[in-house]
Scaffold this motif. Structure first.
Motif, PDB file in Angstrom:
ATOM      1  N   MET A   1       0.853  -1.169   0.000  1.00 49.65           N
ATOM      2  CA  MET A   1       0.000   0.000   0.000  1.00 49.65           C
ATOM      3  C   MET A   1       0.899   1.232   0.000  1.00 49.65           C
ATOM      4  O   MET A   1       1.824   1.325   0.782  1.00 49.65           O
ATOM      5  N   ASN A   2       0.621   2.180  -0.887  1.00 49.30           N
ATOM      6  CA  ASN A   2       1.424   3.391  -0.957  1.00 49.30           C
ATOM      7  C   ASN A   2       0.591   4.609  -0.555  1.00 49.30           C
ATOM      8  O   ASN A   2      -0.570   4.469  -0.164  1.00 49.30           O
ATOM      9  N   ASP A   3       1.150   5.786  -0.667  1.00 49.40           N
ATOM     10  CA  ASP A   3       0.473   7.009  -0.248  1.00 49.40           C
ATOM     11  C   ASP A   3      -0.751   7.333  -1.097  1.00 49.40           C
ATOM     12  O   ASP A   3      -1.588   8.137  -0.698  1.00 49.40           O
ATOM     13  N   TYR A   4      -0.858   6.737  -2.249  1.00 47.58           N
ATOM     14  CA  TYR A   4      -1.950   7.048  -3.166  1.00 47.58           C
ATOM     15  C   TYR A   4      -3.037   5.974  -3.198  1.00 47.58           C
ATOM     16  O   TYR A   4      -3.978   6.087  -3.981  1.00 47.58           O
ATOM     17  N   THR A   5      -2.917   4.962  -2.383  1.00 43.49           N
ATOM     18  CA  THR A   5      -3.849   3.837  -2.460  1.00 43.49           C
ATOM     19  C   THR A   5      -5.288   4.257  -2.199  1.00 43.49           C
ATOM     20  O   THR A   5      -6.198   3.820  -2.911  1.00 43.49           O
ATOM     21  N   GLU A   6      -5.517   5.130  -1.216  1.00 43.61           N
ATOM     22  CA  GLU A   6      -6.902   5.568  -0.950  1.00 43.61           C
ATOM     23  C   GLU A   6      -7.516   6.205  -2.188  1.00 43.61           C
ATOM     24  O   GLU A   6      -8.655   5.897  -2.554  1.00 43.61           O
ATOM     25  N   ALA A   7      -6.773   7.082  -2.826  1.00 41.88           N
ATOM     26  CA  ALA A   7      -7.274   7.756  -4.025  1.00 41.88           C
ATOM     27  C   ALA A   7      -7.494   6.768  -5.167  1.00 41.88           C
ATOM     28  O   ALA A   7      -8.465   6.886  -5.924  1.00 41.88           O
ATOM     29  N   GLU A   8      -6.607   5.785  -5.294  1.00 41.36           N
ATOM     30  CA  GLU A   8      -6.760   4.779  -6.342  1.00 41.36           C
ATOM     31  C   GLU A   8      -8.019   3.943  -6.120  1.00 41.36           C
ATOM     32  O   GLU A   8      -8.743   3.638  -7.076  1.00 41.36           O
ATOM     33  N   GLU A  21     -19.643   4.014  -7.909  1.00 38.54           N
ATOM     34  CA  GLU A  21     -20.040   4.454  -6.567  1.00 38.54           C
ATOM     35  C   GLU A  21     -19.151   5.592  -6.092  1.00 38.54           C
ATOM     36  O   GLU A  21     -17.945   5.450  -6.007  1.00 38.54           O
ATOM     37  N   GLN A  22     -19.773   6.733  -5.771  1.00 39.78           N
ATOM     38  CA  GLN A  22     -19.017   7.876  -5.280  1.00 39.78           C
ATOM     39  C   GLN A  22     -19.270   8.140  -3.802  1.00 39.78           C
ATOM     40  O   GLN A  22     -18.614   8.982  -3.200  1.00 39.78           O
ATOM     41  N   GLY A  23     -20.204   7.427  -3.196  1.00 41.02           N
ATOM     42  CA  GLY A  23     -20.569   7.683  -1.814  1.00 41.02           C
ATOM     43  C   GLY A  23     -19.832   6.847  -0.788  1.00 41.02           C
ATOM     44  O   GLY A  23     -20.194   6.860   0.380  1.00 41.02           O
ATOM     45  N   ILE A  24     -18.800   6.146  -1.187  1.00 42.57           N
ATOM     46  CA  ILE A  24     -18.042   5.318  -0.258  1.00 42.57           C
ATOM     47  C   ILE A  24     -16.761   6.048   0.125  1.00 42.57           C
ATOM     48  O   ILE A  24     -16.030   6.527  -0.730  1.00 42.57           O
ATOM     49  N   THR A  25     -16.498   6.122   1.430  1.00 38.12           N
ATOM     50  CA  THR A  25     -15.261   6.739   1.900  1.00 38.12           C
ATOM     51  C   THR A  25     -14.178   5.672   2.010  1.00 38.12           C
ATOM     52  O   THR A  25     -14.471   4.514   2.293  1.00 38.12           O
ATOM     53  N   VAL A  26     -12.959   6.080   1.787  1.00 33.13           N
ATOM     54  CA  VAL A  26     -11.803   5.188   1.912  1.00 33.13           C
ATOM     55  C   VAL A  26     -10.819   5.891   2.831  1.00 33.13           C
ATOM     56  O   VAL A  26     -10.324   6.969   2.510  1.00 33.13           O
ATOM     57  N   VAL A  27     -10.570   5.272   4.007  1.00 37.50           N
ATOM     58  CA  VAL A  27      -9.720   5.891   5.018  1.00 37.50           C
ATOM     59  C   VAL A  27      -8.609   4.920   5.401  1.00 37.50           C
ATOM     60  O   VAL A  27      -8.865   3.732   5.607  1.00 37.50           O
ATOM     61  N   ARG A  28      -7.393   5.445   5.525  1.00 38.32           N
ATOM     62  CA  ARG A  28      -6.256   4.633   5.953  1.00 38.32           C
ATOM     63  C   ARG A  28      -6.361   4.383   7.455  1.00 38.32           C
ATOM     64  O   ARG A  28      -6.640   5.288   8.225  1.00 38.32           O
TER      65      ARG A  28
END
Length: 80
Positions: A1-8, A21-28
């Motif tokens: 996992m790198n610094d850009y994984t959430e955005a990917e 789907e745009q309503g799902i949050t992705v948090v490290r």
């Protein structure tokens, strides 16, 4: 996992034609990523999880996606 994984992951969820789907949050988190939010059905949640597993097989993630129970109204709404 790198610094850009959430955005990917976020981009994959939004751009995949089967999910879109745009309503799902992705948090490290300490152990990986946490997917959060609300969807309209268990099937929809399963599709999101499947997509993330397929596209990001080396990333550990937890699922905190709830299912919103949206049904037809049972009585008429009074408008004043």
């Amino acid at each position: 996992m790198n610094d850009y994984t959430e955005a990917e992951v976020q981009r994959a969820l939004a751009e995949d034609l089967g999910v879109a789907e745009q309503g799902i949050t992705v948090v490290r988190a300490d152990t990986g990523l946490v997917l959060g939010g609300e969807v309209e059905s268990p099937h929809r949640r399963d599709e999101i999880v499947r997509l993330v597993h397929e596209r990001f097989p080396g990333v550990a993630f937890a699922v905190d996606i709830g299912v919103t129970r949206a049904g037809a109204p049972t009585e008429a709404e009074e408008l004043a």
